[in-house]
Design a protein around this motif. Structure first.
Motif, PDB file in Angstrom:
ATOM      1  N   MET A 129       0.812  -1.214   0.000  1.00  0.00           N
ATOM      2  CA  MET A 129       0.000   0.000   0.000  1.00  0.00           C
ATOM      3  C   MET A 129       0.851   1.272   0.000  1.00  0.00           C
ATOM      4  O   MET A 129       0.444   2.303  -0.513  1.00  0.00           O
ATOM      5  CB  MET A 129      -0.951   0.019   1.200  1.00  0.00           C
ATOM      6  CG  MET A 129      -2.197  -0.818   1.029  1.00  0.00           C
ATOM      7  SD  MET A 129      -3.306  -0.251  -0.321  1.00  0.00           S
ATOM      8  CE  MET A 129      -2.632  -1.088  -1.752  1.00  0.00           C
ATOM      9  N   VAL A 146      -4.142   3.279   1.955  1.00  0.00           N
ATOM     10  CA  VAL A 146      -5.222   2.692   1.157  1.00  0.00           C
ATOM     11  C   VAL A 146      -5.969   3.803   0.421  1.00  0.00           C
ATOM     12  O   VAL A 146      -6.244   3.702  -0.780  1.00  0.00           O
ATOM     13  CB  VAL A 146      -6.201   1.880   2.045  1.00  0.00           C
ATOM     14  CG1 VAL A 146      -7.449   1.474   1.249  1.00  0.00           C
ATOM     15  CG2 VAL A 146      -5.510   0.645   2.620  1.00  0.00           C
ATOM     16  N   MET A 187     -13.284   1.527  -0.441  1.00  0.00           N
ATOM     17  CA  MET A 187     -12.683   0.383   0.255  1.00  0.00           C
ATOM     18  C   MET A 187     -13.667  -0.213   1.262  1.00  0.00           C
ATOM     19  O   MET A 187     -14.628   0.447   1.690  1.00  0.00           O
ATOM     20  CB  MET A 187     -11.417   0.799   1.000  1.00  0.00           C
ATOM     21  CG  MET A 187     -11.648   1.737   2.173  1.00  0.00           C
ATOM     22  SD  MET A 187     -10.338   1.665   3.432  1.00  0.00           S
ATOM     23  CE  MET A 187     -10.782   0.180   4.346  1.00  0.00           C
TER      24      MET A 187
END
Lengths: 286, 286
Positions: A156, A189, A199
């Motif tokens: 990430m 993220v 997400m």
């Protein structure tokens, strides 16, 4: 009663094999086992696939039940189909964790998903699930799936503005998964998602890990414009009721995407109903 | 490990007290206990009130967890508030079973209910709950409550066209409660209801007692014009997910009654959401 330790996690009690899940101090659940199918120590954790009487085959990591043939589809369907019923045109999807392959199996039911990146740190979990837990993994054989076998936290940090949907399918926030529940990870993220990305993560039990659930909500709320929690019932998780947190930069409304409708828990009514939170969960969000 | 039997259901394991719920062959749940508060053998069953670490005080009958301070409100709210959000003017309500007093506690939150008949076979369970399980029973002190301490099966044979709502809050279909799951009993409940009456019963786990759940639905469908199932999550019941069956002679729509809004699980969103059934429960009803 005659009790004998077969291995670190398995006991022979009066001639019967039992897995005793004893990671919690004050609540223990014991599952009777037909057969130990697979057992190994990976560089990351202890892995077992067991054939149980009540739950069929079962994936167990460090002695904690992760996924079973009898109820694994519930968790996997709910972490996969909900975001895919909100993003209207996801092409590139990333799953972090999810070694049982069940979430990936659900994502590939959407033909408009062009690429599914599957970032699971422990290759041995994926191999064991594909071979011995086919009731959950279905073997996961699809050319759109790119296996990474890497550390999701590091991955990430290195990717920006790339994914439409990121699914964080982690184990509990102990040991290797701890960082997957921290603000810095969520920030990465957020940055790895495109401008209209979204997400979802599992955010633990509203009964037993209320603080984790609330922290997840508040961390994501600092980053994303739209954050909501929803629930599903997973019999083999402590307390049954489980929370998921959805965080979206842009899209909020439910859509009716085209997908292979072979689910056993998820349906359109459940999609709507899962966002209705019990009073004890809802109050501090109002 | 040093293990010693303290009583029929309680073990001392390495100096810690544990209730081991072992009525099922292949799945056992163990609860760590702070203190045994009350224990007695009634003419009907073995009764305990335990103070546990994870669930607060807990009512245990014949070794099986019935209700706890931590999650008992979920079951009790869902069996009581749902029928009271469908019948527009219930004056006379009957509860069969429900010895923990929790369902009765919810019903009396509706001031338009004039009389609540409470037909529990085992007076000792009611006395123990009122005295030692106040987190669930709240002492249940209301002049509208008429205690019967009688056999619900017999009571239903003797009453016709009398009640607006009947709530069947039984234990599992083993031992004394078996007949509460049979067609003849439901037929008597049908006849004990007024022409616009409705009933609700707990119909067990969709995972572990699917046959009981389906039989309840089909039996009530032979008698009532409108039958629907709904669910709630009760952490201390096996599988977490629990089913209820609602059977109505006339009313179907949700109303917005006036009541004391002090619920911890139930709310209007949950009311609607609880009737959304997972795909595996819904298919054979379509």
């Amino acid at each position: 009663m005659n009790e004998e330790k077969v291995s670190q996690y398995i006991k022979n009690i009066d001639g019967e094999l039992w897995l005793v899940e004893d990671d919690r101090d004050n609540l223990k659940v014991s599952y009777r086992i037909k057969e130990i199918i697979f057992t190994a120590q990976s560089p990351f954790q202890h892995i077992m696939v067991l054939d149980t009487y009540d739950f069929g085959r079962m994936l167990v990591l460090d002695g904690v039940v992760q996924s079973t043939e009898k109820d694994g589809y519930i968790y996997n369907e709910m972490i996969a189909h909900v975001p895919l019923h909100i993003h209207p045109h996801p092409k590139k999807v990333l799953i972090i964790g999810g070694g049982d392959c069940g979430a990936a199996r659900e994502v590939i039911k959407y033909k408009h998903v062009e690429e599914l990146y599957f970032c699971e740190i422990d290759e041995l979990v994926v191999r064991a699930s594909k071979e011995h837990l086919t009731g959950v993994s279905a073997g996961l054989d699809d050319q759109r799936v790119h296996y990474l076998f890497a550390d999701g936290i590091q991955y990430m940090k290195e990717h920006k503005n790339e994914f439409d949907i990121i699914i964080v399918d982690s184990s509990d926030p102990v040991g290797p998964a701890t960082e997957l529940f921290e603000f810095d990870f969520y920030k990465n993220v957020f940055e790895a998602l495109k401008d209209d990305g979204l997400m979802v993560c599992q955010s633990e039990s509203p009964f037993f890990y209320r603080e984790t659930m609330d922290n997840t909500y508040h961390s994501l709320n600092r980053l994303f414009g739209h954050v909501k929690q929803y629930t599903a019932v997973v019999p083999t998780y402590p307390g049954g009721l489980w929370s998921f947190t959805l965080a979206s930069k842009k899209y909020q409304a439910f859509i009716q995407p085209d997908y292979e409708k072979t689910t056993k828990y998820f349906n359109e009514e459940i999609l709507h109903a899962s966002f209705a939170l019990p009073e004890f969960m809802a109050t501090d969000k109002k």
